[in-house]
Every structure is written in C-alpha cells, then in structure tokens.
Design an enzyme around this catalytic site. Structure first.
Site, PDB file in Angstrom:
ATOM      1  N   HIS A 101      -3.145  11.406 113.650  1.00 30.07           N
ATOM      2  CA  HIS A 101      -3.412  12.792 113.437  1.00 30.07           C
ATOM      3  C   HIS A 101      -3.031  13.439 112.114  1.00 30.07           C
ATOM      4  O   HIS A 101      -3.078  14.493 111.770  1.00 30.07           O
ATOM      5  CB  HIS A 101      -2.857  13.701 114.345  1.00 30.07           C
ATOM      6  CG  HIS A 101      -3.552  13.174 115.913  1.00 30.07           C
ATOM      7  ND1 HIS A 101      -4.553  14.142 116.359  1.00 30.07           N
ATOM      8  CD2 HIS A 101      -2.979  12.659 117.012  1.00 30.07           C
ATOM      9  CE1 HIS A 101      -4.804  13.683 117.593  1.00 30.07           C
ATOM     10  NE2 HIS A 101      -4.013  12.761 117.837  1.00 30.07           N
ATOM     11  N   LYS A 135      -2.964  29.345 111.569  1.00 32.45           N
ATOM     12  CA  LYS A 135      -2.431  27.904 111.516  1.00 32.45           C
ATOM     13  C   LYS A 135      -0.854  27.911 111.380  1.00 32.45           C
ATOM     14  O   LYS A 135      -0.261  28.992 111.011  1.00 32.45           O
ATOM     15  CB  LYS A 135      -3.311  27.123 110.760  1.00 32.45           C
ATOM     16  CG  LYS A 135      -3.456  27.573 109.250  1.00 32.45           C
ATOM     17  CD  LYS A 135      -4.076  26.852 108.335  1.00 32.45           C
ATOM     18  CE  LYS A 135      -5.393  27.064 108.373  1.00 32.45           C
ATOM     19  NZ  LYS A 135      -6.405  26.086 109.003  1.00 32.45           N
ATOM     20  N   ARG A 136      -0.496  26.462 111.485  1.00 28.09           N
ATOM     21  CA  ARG A 136       1.003  26.472 111.299  1.00 28.09           C
ATOM     22  C   ARG A 136       1.113  26.799 109.668  1.00 28.09           C
ATOM     23  O   ARG A 136       0.302  26.755 109.050  1.00 28.09           O
ATOM     24  CB  ARG A 136       1.553  25.104 111.321  1.00 28.09           C
ATOM     25  CG  ARG A 136       1.415  24.820 112.973  1.00 28.09           C
ATOM     26  CD  ARG A 136       2.692  25.590 113.442  1.00 28.09           C
ATOM     27  NE  ARG A 136       3.831  25.165 113.217  1.00 28.09           N
ATOM     28  CZ  ARG A 136       4.822  24.708 113.910  1.00 28.09           C
ATOM     29  NH1 ARG A 136       4.581  24.254 115.182  1.00 28.09           N
ATOM     30  NH2 ARG A 136       6.092  24.152 113.405  1.00 28.09           N
ATOM     31  N   LYS A 189      -1.268  23.516 103.769  1.00 27.06           N
ATOM     32  CA  LYS A 189      -2.327  24.448 104.093  1.00 27.06           C
ATOM     33  C   LYS A 189      -2.619  25.371 103.268  1.00 27.06           C
ATOM     34  O   LYS A 189      -3.575  26.229 103.348  1.00 27.06           O
ATOM     35  CB  LYS A 189      -2.163  24.876 105.614  1.00 27.06           C
ATOM     36  CG  LYS A 189      -1.799  24.002 106.702  1.00 27.06           C
ATOM     37  CD  LYS A 189      -1.601  24.263 107.907  1.00 27.06           C
ATOM     38  CE  LYS A 189      -1.187  23.169 109.195  1.00 27.06           C
ATOM     39  NZ  LYS A 189      -2.467  22.564 109.696  1.00 27.06           N
ATOM     40  N   THR A 224      -9.188  21.932 113.534  1.00 28.05           N
ATOM     41  CA  THR A 224      -9.960  22.455 114.821  1.00 28.05           C
ATOM     42  C   THR A 224      -9.983  24.007 114.886  1.00 28.05           C
ATOM     43  O   THR A 224     -11.027  24.566 115.492  1.00 28.05           O
ATOM     44  CB  THR A 224      -9.496  22.075 116.143  1.00 28.05           C
ATOM     45  OG1 THR A 224      -7.932  22.437 116.201  1.00 28.05           O
ATOM     46  CG2 THR A 224      -9.185  20.428 116.466  1.00 28.05           C
ATOM     47  N   LYS A 259     -13.520  26.358 115.887  1.00 25.58           N
ATOM     48  CA  LYS A 259     -13.282  27.549 116.615  1.00 25.58           C
ATOM     49  C   LYS A 259     -13.830  28.702 116.102  1.00 25.58           C
ATOM     50  O   LYS A 259     -14.480  29.809 116.506  1.00 25.58           O
ATOM     51  CB  LYS A 259     -11.847  27.756 117.149  1.00 25.58           C
ATOM     52  CG  LYS A 259     -11.270  26.530 118.113  1.00 25.58           C
ATOM     53  CD  LYS A 259      -9.854  26.748 118.152  1.00 25.58           C
ATOM     54  CE  LYS A 259      -9.252  25.203 118.528  1.00 25.58           C
ATOM     55  NZ  LYS A 259      -7.919  25.292 118.259  1.00 25.58           N
TER      56      LYS A 259
HETATM   57  C1  26V Z   1       4.927  15.223 114.283  1.00 25.18           C
HETATM   58  C2  26V Z   1       6.059  15.304 114.667  1.00 25.18           C
HETATM   59  C3  26V Z   1       7.225  14.432 114.396  1.00 25.18           C
HETATM   60  C4  26V Z   1       8.540  14.541 115.157  1.00 25.18           C
HETATM   61  C5  26V Z   1       8.787  15.837 115.739  1.00 25.18           C
HETATM   62  C6  26V Z   1       7.589  16.715 116.479  1.00 25.18           C
HETATM   63  C7  26V Z   1       6.269  16.210 115.712  1.00 25.18           C
HETATM   64  C8  26V Z   1       5.246  17.095 116.130  1.00 25.18           C
HETATM   65  C9  26V Z   1       4.003  16.823 115.395  1.00 25.18           C
HETATM   66  C10 26V Z   1       3.752  16.064 114.653  1.00 25.18           C
HETATM   67  C11 26V Z   1       2.652  15.740 113.871  1.00 25.18           C
HETATM   68  C12 26V Z   1       1.763  16.606 114.221  1.00 25.18           C
HETATM   69  C13 26V Z   1       0.195  16.182 113.770  1.00 25.18           C
HETATM   70  C14 26V Z   1      -0.762  17.270 114.127  1.00 25.18           C
HETATM   71  O1  26V Z   1      -0.402  18.087 114.508  1.00 25.18           O
HETATM   72  N1  26V Z   1      -1.794  16.896 113.312  1.00 25.18           N
HETATM   73  C15 26V Z   1      -3.163  17.741 113.543  1.00 25.18           C
HETATM   74  O2  26V Z   1      -3.907  17.203 114.350  1.00 25.18           O
HETATM   75  C16 26V Z   1      -5.067  18.091 114.582  1.00 25.18           C
HETATM   76  C17 26V Z   1      -5.760  17.378 115.644  1.00 25.18           C
HETATM   77  O3  26V Z   1      -6.465  15.920 115.589  1.00 25.18           O
HETATM   78  C18 26V Z   1      -5.803  17.877 113.350  1.00 25.18           C
HETATM   79  O4  26V Z   1      -6.761  18.731 113.745  1.00 25.18           O
HETATM   80  C19 26V Z   1      -4.891  18.506 112.130  1.00 25.18           C
HETATM   81  O5  26V Z   1      -5.825  18.537 111.040  1.00 25.18           O
HETATM   82  C20 26V Z   1      -3.524  17.703 112.094  1.00 25.18           C
HETATM   83  O6  26V Z   1      -3.186  18.425 111.305  1.00 25.18           O
END
Ligand code: 26V
Length: 819
Positions: free
Chosen positions: A363, A554-555, A560, A662, A666
């Site tokens: 992701h 978004k975050r 971003k 996503t 939406k």
């Molecule tokens: C990484 C970590 C590292 C450890 C701590 C907790 C944590 C939580 C999340 C992440 C990675 C998050 C990656 C993510 O959310 N990617 C998003 O995924 C979406 C669904 O595929 C995509 O639409 C977004 O573009 C993408 O940023």
C-alpha cells in the site's frame, strides 16, 4: 439443513421491530421506556438489529460448511469501519421499518444515529479499504473472513487548541459495543520470548519453543451483513488476556500487586492502535501486536480446517490468506512453524502450501513506511521464527544464485536480511517470497513497484506481480452518505446501481435533462447546508453555502501536500486584497485530517492551516469571499458528512507518492470534480471521466524523477514567481503568526532549500488549474454537467470490481448461494 431446534426467523416488519426494540430496552439495556435516554434507545435498536443479523450469520456458516467452500481470510492490523447502525439496517433492508417503529415510540432514528461512536480501528486508507472489502465480500456472497485486533483504544480523537492538534484517547467501548459477540471459549495461546530446543525424532530434527511468556488471544466476533442478501460474514477481532488471571507463583509468595501488574502488562498488547501512517515504528510492542493477531488467526484457521475434516496438506484448496501490507507478514513464518513443528509436515511440502495460501498487497512506496525488524529483537521475541526466516532465506537465496549465477549484488539486494543497516529483517521481502501473488493498488503504483521497490523480484518472478486498482463501497459512500442523491438516482435509473455501480453510466442521458440537473444541484446545495450547520455548531463559523466548497480531507502528510493548497489559499487572499480578484467565485477551503502525534512537521502544517484560517476568516476585506475551515477529528462519520457536500476534490500529492487514494473516488462519486496530479488512481479516474472532466496539473512521476536526478532547486521557483515568493515570505515573516513571528521560519526554509515533495515546482501549474476551476464554477450549468459526468463514470471504482479481481486472479474463490 432444517433442524428441530431451529428458530422461527425473526420477522422484520415494523411491529415486530417495535416489539424487539422495546424488549431489548427493558431486558438487555435495563431501562424503563418512560425515562430511557437517546443512548439507551440506540443500544436497544442495535440489539434488535443484531438478533436478526446473528440468525443469518448462523445460516451462512452452515451453508459454507455444507458446501465445503474455499474461504478467504483477510489479515489486517486495521479496520476503519465507522458507525454500524445505518449500515446494518440498510443492508438488512429494514431501515424504513425501523424508522417508523421508533417514530411510533416517540424516538427519532436520525437523532440517535450520531450518538454511536465510530469504530476507528485504523489510521487511514489502508484501514478503510479493509472495511470496504469486507462489505463487498458479504454483498457478493463470498466466504470471506476478516481477522484483526480489538483495540481498546482506536485512533485518537483530535482536538484543536490554539490552532494546534492535541490528541485525546478514543475510549470507544465506554458504553459497550452492541455489535460484538464475545467468544470466551475461542481462545488461543500466543507465545513470546523463550528459546528453541532441538531434538531428534526418528532421525528428523524437531524444534521445541520453550519457556518465555504466554498471552491468551480471545475472539470477539462482529457480524458483517451483505447488502440485499441473507449472507452474513464475520470479522473476528482478538483481545489479549492474561493466561491465568493472576500468576500463582507471585500470588503464593504474597506478592499480590505484582501478580496483578503482570496480568495488566500482558493485556496491553491489544490496548492501543499505533497512530502512525506511513512511518514504521520499530517498537517491540508493535511487533508483539503483529505476531499476536497473526498467531491467533492462523491457529483459528487451521483449527477450522481440521475440524471440517480436511487434510492439513490440502490447506490451499480451502484457504486463501490476504496480507494487508506487511503488518501481518510474520504469518509466513508462523504458518511454516505450525505446519513443520506442530503438524510435522516436511519442510518442502509446507513451503509449497504456504506460498499457495498467501498473497500480499503493498500500500505504499514511502521508504520510511517499509517495516524492518532488527534481527536481535526478532531473535529475542520470536526465536523460532527467526530461525525459520533464516531457513526460508537460505532456500530462497539458493534459487536466486541459480537464476543469477555470479551476481552477488542481487543476492544482497534480494535477501530477506538487510546486512547493510545492522542486520534487519525486511518484512516486504518475507511477504513477497512467501506469497504466490503480490499486488499494487493502482496501475501506476504497481508499475512503480515493479520498476523500483521490487525490481529484482520482478526480474526473478514476473508473474507474481499483479495490479488491482482499489475501489470503494457504493453502499456506504453513496447510498448511506448521500441518501438524497441516492434516492434521486434510483428514481431515475432504478436501484440496481447499489450492487452494480456501472449502471450509473445511464445518468449520462440526464446531461440535457434540466429537471434532473436542477435536482442534482439542489441536493448538493442541501448537503452543503447540512455540513454548514455542523460547522456552525462545532466551530461557531458560518460558511457560505453558495461558495465553491474546496476540500482536502485525508491524513496530514508532506507528500499529500496540504502546503500546496495553503499556498493557493494565500495567493487568492492576496489577489482579493489587491483588488485583483473581482470576478472570482467565493470559495470555502476545508481541510480535515490527523497528523501522527510524533510527526512534528505535519502538526506544524495543521497549525499553519489554522493560523491562515484565523487571518482570512477575520479580515473584513475578504468578507464572505474566502473562508478557510479546519474540520477537527476527521473520521469515517465526518467523511460521510463532508463528501456529499464537496464541489472540488484536492488530490494533489507529488506524482509517484500516493499509492492509489480512495477519497478521490468517494468524492468523484458524489459529484465533486477533481483537481489533481497524475498520481495513484487519479490517472485511472482521468481515463474514466475523460480528461476534459478533471483538472490535472503538475509534473508526472517520470518528470519528478528526472527533475530530482538533474538536481532540483526550489529556490529558482521562489525567485522567479512573484506570487509564490510573496506567499512564502508572508508565512516566513509571521504574517499569519504575529504572536510568534518565527513560528514557520524552519518550515519555509525547508521549502526553499530541500522541498522534498516539490511543492514549489508544481505551484504555478496548480494555480493555473485553480484559475480554470474558478472560471468553470462561474457557469453553474457547465459545472453541474461535469460533476454529473464524474458521478456517472465512477462504476469502475466500485469495490465489487476490485474484489472480483482478487477472487479471480489471486484467491480462486467463488460466490456461494443465498440470493
Ligand atoms: C504503516 C505503518 C507503520 C507501522 C505503524 C502503523 C502503520 C500504519 C500504516 C502504515 C502504512 C499505511 C499505508 C497506507 O495507508 N496506504 C494507503 O493505502 C490506501 C489503500 O490502498 C491507498 O489508497 C493510499 O494511497 C495509501 O497511502
């Protein structure tokens, strides 16, 4: 499958619901209807709904067992499911009956809906995607199970104090959770620490993992009803419990307090969601969380397989497991351990089974998000897994050497162990090696994975890589979030679009239908008024409903580029004050999103947005022509409020950084027009809506790479663009922070010298695109035609299409009866 002990299915008409709600209020909630609070009624309605859901869950389970289906298990550390009441009532088809039942008892469904806390068991896109996938699996009658963690505290609540983000704990279980079924009998031991002992058994070396600590994983089940069918799948979340309530040794020694303390420590594993989005944390507790839910889930999956009478070596005939990013990637080693050490399957056969079972979704390309664990930490916490990973790596690197004789560099690059940064386990490598399919979440993202992060893997195993573009559930993001538009669409083309989003294409016939277009516009206007009322009550700010509502939700992250949006806002502000914006449409710029608590620069960006909002909103010169809103505590329920009201959707990440997005889907589905870069799924959205119906600007991914390689000099853009220079000077010199003029000096310095995400390079092109947006908004007819085309052409981005692709290309599972 009938049985004499079977129940008469509960009827779902208004009067039966009324009876159930009243009974639940008295018997379960324990309240007198005469003085029950709104929250009591909410609980009672939820109980009435869940009685009906759980019956259907029982029949679904029987059917799957009887038909000996192959099941797909989704392993995810995060599920952003939000509120469930409306979803469940609508999916079960008794929303209206329930509304009337309550009304006859003097209660308004609308008033109790907002009292339900969001289940915020996720950070952002990855967690919300997991929730949309569960909805689709149920709706399409696919035997799909979610596994995750029942965090006691989900995503923190964001408060804004003096313009800054302050985090508060999310105690979402405070009033209990009527949707969950605790399963105190579904428990599995999860082992940590200790050491491995080898012994020989008929000449075969066996491994015993001994000593260390044990924590119990206990299941909580959340039924997941499909839309318009009787299928109900299950989301099983694990909570950590101490093995024995008190450690008897301490207890007997009289150290009662120590005994209680140990109990509490083992239960911290499922206490809190890590609020990082896109930065790996590398902490022991996080590793323990990952292994905790993976181990419990795999034990549960194998127990079901065996209970159903299937041979263990046929696992991949009946089981597919999807790894949602690398967070559950330790599952590869855990399944090997269970097969080899516990079920005595020979290594080679176990490895075949493992690879056939697993698939992995990536992701993000952000290097700081790639999970690695120090070998020393892994050895201490999971000693047997570390051995297994070394063994997997040994066999794997032999294969690499065989394929690339004499190329030692590729061996070093592909190894699961990174030897260059103090010996780390690369979880992405473990996931790729242990899976039969690896997918990116949009076309560009998959291309970039193949070209960069997984280049060598792609050379080795080109067929392992597939692209599956993300999607969103139309049930939540149009039918529930935008009920007026949903009903108007249904009146026009029938209700099939809810399960077959491609049907929205028929709305193109309405482009010349003045009445439909007027309704489309009026609905948008009423959605804005609904949002405006919420903003007024939360922030005491009145926004203009006729203004162009420009949203970036978004975050908060540098990639971003909320900063690019801020630079445009300041540019507009300057033009208004200079009297150079006479024909400009009034605009409300709305931001919402959380920053990781440790991400200092992201928190500064929030502060800056609020500082700019303060100045703009209080300047009599711009009165009502421009407003800036930071909508606090962005969560699924606020997304559902903001998205239907939006006119313009900001999808402005540096090309090559946003895996898919996503929110972009939406917003477009709800008739917002996109201003965006050629990044992630924006590229496919452009293809779907036509390039004349989207505002694309900026460098593409190749141009970003090229500019970076040539040596990017942000200062040049500053020097040569007077409007950009003026905006940056104002931020740097304290125009928006007169109480602390130096507040943004470092931030601006960073933009002028490094500007990692090339905000300055894209500024001019962004401003031009925004000028085109403004011009179009002056022509309401043309604007709503374009907006309608966006809605009409979003069919491809239904999560149902996404899930069908996973089912066909990755899982090999099929829909199973019920309709
Ligand atoms: C990484 C970590 C590292 C450890 C701590 C907790 C944590 C939580 C999340 C992440 C990675 C998050 C990656 C993510 O959310 N990617 C998003 O995924 C979406 C669904 O595929 C995509 O639409 C977004 O573009 C993408 O940023």
């Amino acid at each position: 499958m009938e049985h004499e002990n079977d129940l008469e299915p509960l009827p779902c008409d208004k009067d039966s619901l009324k009876r159930s709600i009243r009974e639940a209020l008295v018997h379960i909630v324990g309240k007198d209807p005469r003085n029950a609070t709104s929250r009591d009624w909410l609980q009672a309605v939820a109980y009435a709904a869940r009685e009906r859901i759980i019956e259907q869950r029982m029949y679904t389970k029987r059917l799957f067992n009887q038909e000996q289906v192959k099941r797909v298990y989704y392993l995810s550390m995060e599920y952003l499911i939000g509120r469930m009441l409306v979803n469940h009532l609508m999916n079960l088809g008794f929303y209206d009956a329930c509304c009337q039942a309550l009304e006859e008892m003097g209660v308004s469904l609308h008033e109790i809906i907002d009292l339900e806390p969001d289940a915020a068991l996720g950070n952002g896109g990855l967690g919300r995607l997991a929730a949309c996938i569960l909805d689709s699996l149920s709706t399409q009658c696919l035997p799909g199970y979610g596994y995750g963690i029942r965090y006691e505290f989900g995503m923190f609540h964001q408060h804004i104090e003096h313009g800054e983000q302050v985090e508060h704990p999310d105690n979402w279980l405070r009033y209990g959770n009527p949707w969950e079924f605790p399963r105190p009998e579904k428990i599995y031991p999860v082992h940590f620490y200790g050491y491995v002992v080898e012994h020989r058994d008929h000449g075969v070396v066996r491994h015993h993992w001994e000593d260390g600590e044990e924590v119990i994983a206990m299941a909580y089940d959340l039924p997941v009803p499909g839309y318009g069918n009787k299928n109900v799948n299950n989301l099983r979340l694990w909570a950590a419990k101490a093995t024995r309530d008190f450690d008897l040794d301490y207890f007997n020694e009289g150290d009662y307090i120590r005994a209680v303390q140990e109990k509490i420590e083992s239960e911290t594993i499922s206490m809190v969601l890590y609020p990082n989005d896109a930065t790996a944390v590398g902490r022991e507790l996080r590793l323990k969380q990952e292994y905790f839910f993976v181990s419990a889930s795999l034990q549960d999956i194998l127990a079901r397989h065996i209970k159903l009478g299937y041979p263990i070596t046929d696992l991949s005939d009946k089981v597919a497991i999807q790894l949602n990013d690398t967070h559950p990637a330790i599952a590869v080693a855990e399944l090997m351990r269970l097969l080899v050490d516990q079920h005595l399957v020979p290594w080679d056969r176990a490895w075949e089974v493992t690879r056939e079972v697993f698939a992995y979704t990536n992701h993000t390309l952000m290097p700081e998000a790639l999970e690695t664990w120090p070998v020393a930490l892994m050895e201490r916490v999971l000693p047997r897994h570390m051995q297994i990973i070394f063994d997997i790596n040994f066999h794997f690197l032999n294969e690499v050497r065989h394929n690339f004789p004499g190329d030692n560099n590729i061996v070093r690059r592909l190894s699961i162990i990174d030897e260059d940064h103090g010996r780390q386990v690369r979880m992405a490598h473990l996931a790729v090696v242990g899976s039969h399919k690896v997918n990116g979440v949009a076309a560009l993202h998959t291309e970039l994975l193949k070209r960069n992060l997984f280049r060598d893997f792609h050379r080795l195993w080109p067929d392992r890589f597939v692209s599956i573009t993300n999607g969103i559930t139309p049930r939540v993001w149009l039918n529930q979030a935008n009920p007026e538009l949903a009903q108007r669409i249904t009146r026009q083309i029938g209700a099939d679009w809810v399960m077959d989003l491609g049907r929205l294409k028929q709305l193109e016939d309405c482009l010349t239908d003045a009445e439909f277009l007027k309704d489309f516009r009026d609905i948008k206007r009423r959605n804005k008024e609904r949002l405006a009322a919420e903003i007024r009550s939360r922030l005491g700010l009145s926004i203009q409903p006729e203004a162009l509502l420009d949203v970036q939700i978004k975050r908060i992250h540098e990639y971003k580029r909320q900063l690019l949006n801020v630079l445009h806002i300041i540019t507009l502000y300057n033009r208004i004050r200079d009297g150079h914006a006479e024909g400009q449409a009034p605009r409300v710029s709305l931001f919402a999103g959380k920053a990781a608590p440790s991400y200092v620069r992201a928190k500064q960006i929030i502060h800056l947005i609020n500082d700019v909002a303060d100045v703009v909103n209080n300047d009599p010169v711009v009165h009502n022509r421009q407003q800036v809103v930071f909508f606090p505590n962005y969560e699924v329920s606020s997304a559902a409020l903001i998205i239907p009201a939006a006119d313009l959707s900001e999808q402005i990440s540096t090309a090559g950084t946003e895996a898919s997005g996503t929110g972009n889907m939406k917003l477009a589905l709800n008739g917002a027009i996109t201003i965006g870069t050629l990044d992630g799924a924006n590229i496919e959205i452009r293809q779907a809506v036509g390039e004349e119906n989207i505002f694309i600007f900026g460098l593409n991914a190749d141009e970003v790479d090229r500019l970076r390689a040539e040596g990017y000099r942000p200062g040049d853009y500053y020097e040569s663009n007077p409007e950009l220079r003026r905006a940056l000077d104002m931020i740097r010199d304290g125009f928006f922070s007169p109480d602390d003029p130096g507040r943004y000096r470092d931030l601006v310095h960073h933009l002028l010298t490094e500007d990692t995400f090339m905000v300055l390079a894209d500024y001019a092109s962004y401003i031009q695109a925004q000028d085109r947006v403004d011009a179009l908004y002056q022509d309401p007819q043309a604007w709503s035609r374009m907006a309608l085309l966006n809605t009409a052409r979003m069919g491809y981005f239904s999560i149902d299409r996404t899930v069908q692709e996973y089912a066909d290309k990755v899982w090999g599972v099929q829909p199973e009866g019920w309709n």
